[in-house]
Structures are given as C-alpha cells and as structure tokens.
Scaffold this active site. Structure first.
Site, mmCIF file in Angstrom:
data_model
loop_
_atom_site.group_PDB
_atom_site.id
_atom_site.type_symbol
_atom_site.label_atom_id
_atom_site.label_comp_id
_atom_site.label_asym_id
_atom_site.label_seq_id
_atom_site.Cartn_x
_atom_site.Cartn_y
_atom_site.Cartn_z
ATOM 1 C CG HIS A 260 -33.675 -42.623 10.819
ATOM 2 N ND1 HIS A 260 -32.605 -42.094 11.470
ATOM 3 C CD2 HIS A 260 -34.767 -42.130 11.103
ATOM 4 C CE1 HIS A 260 -32.964 -41.223 12.347
ATOM 5 N NE2 HIS A 260 -34.566 -41.093 12.232
ATOM 6 C CD GLU A 316 -42.081 -41.639 9.955
ATOM 7 O OE1 GLU A 316 -43.365 -41.810 10.039
ATOM 8 O OE2 GLU A 316 -41.561 -41.326 10.748
#
Length: 386
Positions: A260, A316
């Site tokens: 991320h 996710e």
C-alpha cells in the site's frame, strides 16, 4: 519547470486539507475524526458513518434517527428498481451497472431528511440505497425475484438479508459491519480524490459519486479484493505459493492485495480483517483459500525482504475469504466496498464544497517545440483543395 518537479501519481503532494480521516503510514495507524480504527470497529456501522459524515459519534436517540433514515431512504422506488433490473440483465460487472445507475438513485427522495444541505442529502440517499441496488443487480443476474425488503433497522443485517435472502447470525452481522467500518474512509485515495475533483467543478453530488465508483472499480484500487481472491483460486494450494510468487516477481505481474502506498508497515485494517477471516473460514474451501493467501503473503515477504520498503498485505488481501463466508460472491466484493465508502465520499464532497477551488493541476509538456507546417506540405494541401 524541470522533469524533477513532476510527481507521478501525486505521491507526497499535499493538495488540500481534511478532517475526515488520518492515515499514519509510518506507524501503521488509521483514525476517523481522531478515533483509532481499532476502537471504532467495536461500534455499530451506523454510529461510525455518523461520525464520518457529521463529525461526532451519535447518542442513542440520534442513532435511532440515523438507522430509521437509512431504512426509509434505503427502499428503491419501483421505477428505479425496474430500470436497474433491466440494465443489469445486460450482464455487465455489478460495478459497471452500479456506476451507471448511481445518478438516478437520488430520484424520488424519502419524506425524512437528515442531510444539512441538498448536496449532502442527495449523497446520503444514494448511499442509503446502494444495498438494495446491489441486491437488485444480484437478483437480476441470478434470474430470481428480489428478496423482500427486511424490517430490520440494523444496516448489516439488512444488507446481508437483501443479498442472500436469509437472516444472518449475530456474528455475521458484527463481522460484516466491522468490514464496512474499515472501508468507510481512507484519506485522499484515488476514488475519494476523484469525487473531490468532480465536486470541485461544482458538478452535482450524484455525478461525483458515480465517478468515484468508476475509480474504485480499478484493480489497483478497490477491485483488488476480487483480484486477490481470484489469484488465490489460481494458486490453488498453499504449497504452490512460493513458485507462484517467484514467477510474478520474475515477470512483473502484480500480486494484488500486497503493499500500500501509504503504509510502511502492516495496514491496520489488514490485521483486523485477517483475524476476522480466520474466525469465519470454517468451511473447508474457505480455509484452503485462507491458507493459500497466507502462504502467498509469507512467500512474497520472504522474496522481497531485500527491498528498501517491504510490502505486506493490505485490506483487500484477506477480505475475500470473509466475504465468501458471509455469502457475498466475489463479483460483489467491490460493490460492497462502494456501499460503505459512499458515506466517506459524501463527507469529502461536503468538505470540498466548503472551501472550493477547482482542482486543475499543471502538466510538464514534453512534446515537440512550437512549430509551423512545412511550406511544401502546406502548398500541396492548398493545391489539393482547388
């Protein structure tokens, strides 16, 4: 201007202020309106969306008002429901259908009103109706009649019942609302920034929400949830994870759900979701998927450990296992994400409008220098036009 001044992806560029959420990438922490996410997941979803949209956690009376509003506003008017079902029959991905229908979801507003402005109210109506809209898409694609609108005022119970037709357990409701709380807001992510860019032009709220959904649908953003699950299905078994990751790194293929931009350590949402997935994966197929994902993460961390910035699982990565255990098919993961993030988008739309300036960055031109058509080319063109 020189090329050194270009910030691809606007990484590290501060373009505005927000009081909605704080992403502390160095510490691996996330705060909504000053509250740590680890504390907020103990609340009901309606309480935390109130915090995001209105700035404070509600008292019991206000919570009742919010839940009643979401229930009343959440019913789809008959004409909109019919239009949505007809559109869904084209067989497009649910996110494409949802983006297409979003601007119409604010039509026929409910009698009750909770927004402080017309722009905010329009956004809240759309956000309230997304669960029923997603359920309509599902029933149309599965070719069965829509499930009856539930009497429950609890957001998570209503969402799951609309989608599956079954009354969920208390544990399932809590797990789902935790998931949706984690997805409410996350700084100036791509879809939120998209909503703010559209809002900055003074376009209506439904247009901003529809554009944000389009951004969320990208596999480098929200659709990584479906992609990570499909990747685990492709890997098949935990023992194949090491070779799969090695091949990805050798060929440049992205391992969706890993890494991320904001976090230098583990995504705090991923920690919570992984624990939820571990508790919910009781079926053999779900447990195998979870073990496969865990093996992929371990292999990826090991094989990229020499990098300056190690990448770890983001929100996710393990989400799909939890969603499957709740009866949510993989094609509806990202739509479920949108159903929560829509409330965060509304908060940012309101924030953008309060001190608006159209978002219009500059670009470094690298094309040809100013020039004129060559004489002979211009002469030939003039001759051909006679």
């Amino acid at each position: 201007m020189t090329a050194a001044q270009v910030h691809k992806g606007l990484e590290g560029v501060i373009v505005d202020t927000t009081s909605t959420s704080l992403v502390d990438g160095e510490a691996g922490a996330l705060y909504y309106r000053g509250y740590p996410i680890e504390t907020l997941v103990q609340y009901r979803f309606a309480e935390v969306l109130h915090l995001i949209v209105f700035g404070e956690l509600p008292d019991a009376r206000r919570l009742g008002e919010v839940e009643e509003y979401l229930w009343q506003a959440g019913r789809l008017p008959a004409e909109i429901a019919a239009t949505l079902r007809a559109l869904a029959r084209n067989g497009a991905h649910p996110m494409a259908t949802l983006q297409a229908i979003a601007p119409l979801l604010a039509l026929e507003p409910p009698l009750q009103r909770i927004g402080r402005s017309d722009a905010e109210e329009e956004g809240l109506i759309i956000a309230a109706r997304l669960p029923a809209a997603i359920a309509q898409i599902h029933s149309s694609l599965e070719d069965h009649a829509p499930h009856a609108y539930p009497a429950s005022r609890r957001y998570g119970e209503r969402y799951l019942q609309l989608l599956t037709g079954h009354a969920p357990s208390a544990d399932a409701i809590d797990a789902f609302e935790t998931l949706q709380i984690l997805q409410l807001d996350h700084g100036f992510n791509a879809s939120t920034f998209t909503a703010r860019v559209v809002t900055s032009t003074l376009a209506p709220t439904p247009s901003a929400l529809s554009a944000a959904m389009g951004a969320l649908y990208g596999p480098l953003h929200g659709a990584a949830d479906q992609g990570a699950l499909e990747m685990a299905l492709e890997v098949g078994e935990p023992q194949h994870a090491r070779a799969f990751v090695a091949n990805c790194l050798a060929t440049g293929r992205k391992v969706l759900g890993m890494g991320h931009r904001e976090y230098r350590v583990v995504d705090p949402r991923a920690k919570i979701l992984k624990a939820l997935a571990e508790r919910s994966a009781v079926e053999f197929s779900h447990r195998r998927l979870l073990n496969t994902l865990s093996a992929v993460e371990t292999a990826f961390v090991e094989q990229t450990s020499s990098k300056k910035r190690p990448l770890r699982a983001n929100m996710e990565f393990y989400k799909g296992v939890l969603c499957l255990s709740l009866g949510i098919a993989k094609e509806y993961f990202t739509a479920t994400f949108a159903a929560s993030r829509a409330f965060g988008w509304v908060a940012h739309i309101v924030e953008q409008r309060q001190d608006n300036r159209i978002i219009r960055p500059s670009a470094l031109y690298i094309g040809p220098a100013p020039r004129q058509p060559e004489e002979d080319i211009g002469h030939e063109k003039a001759q051909s036009q006679r």
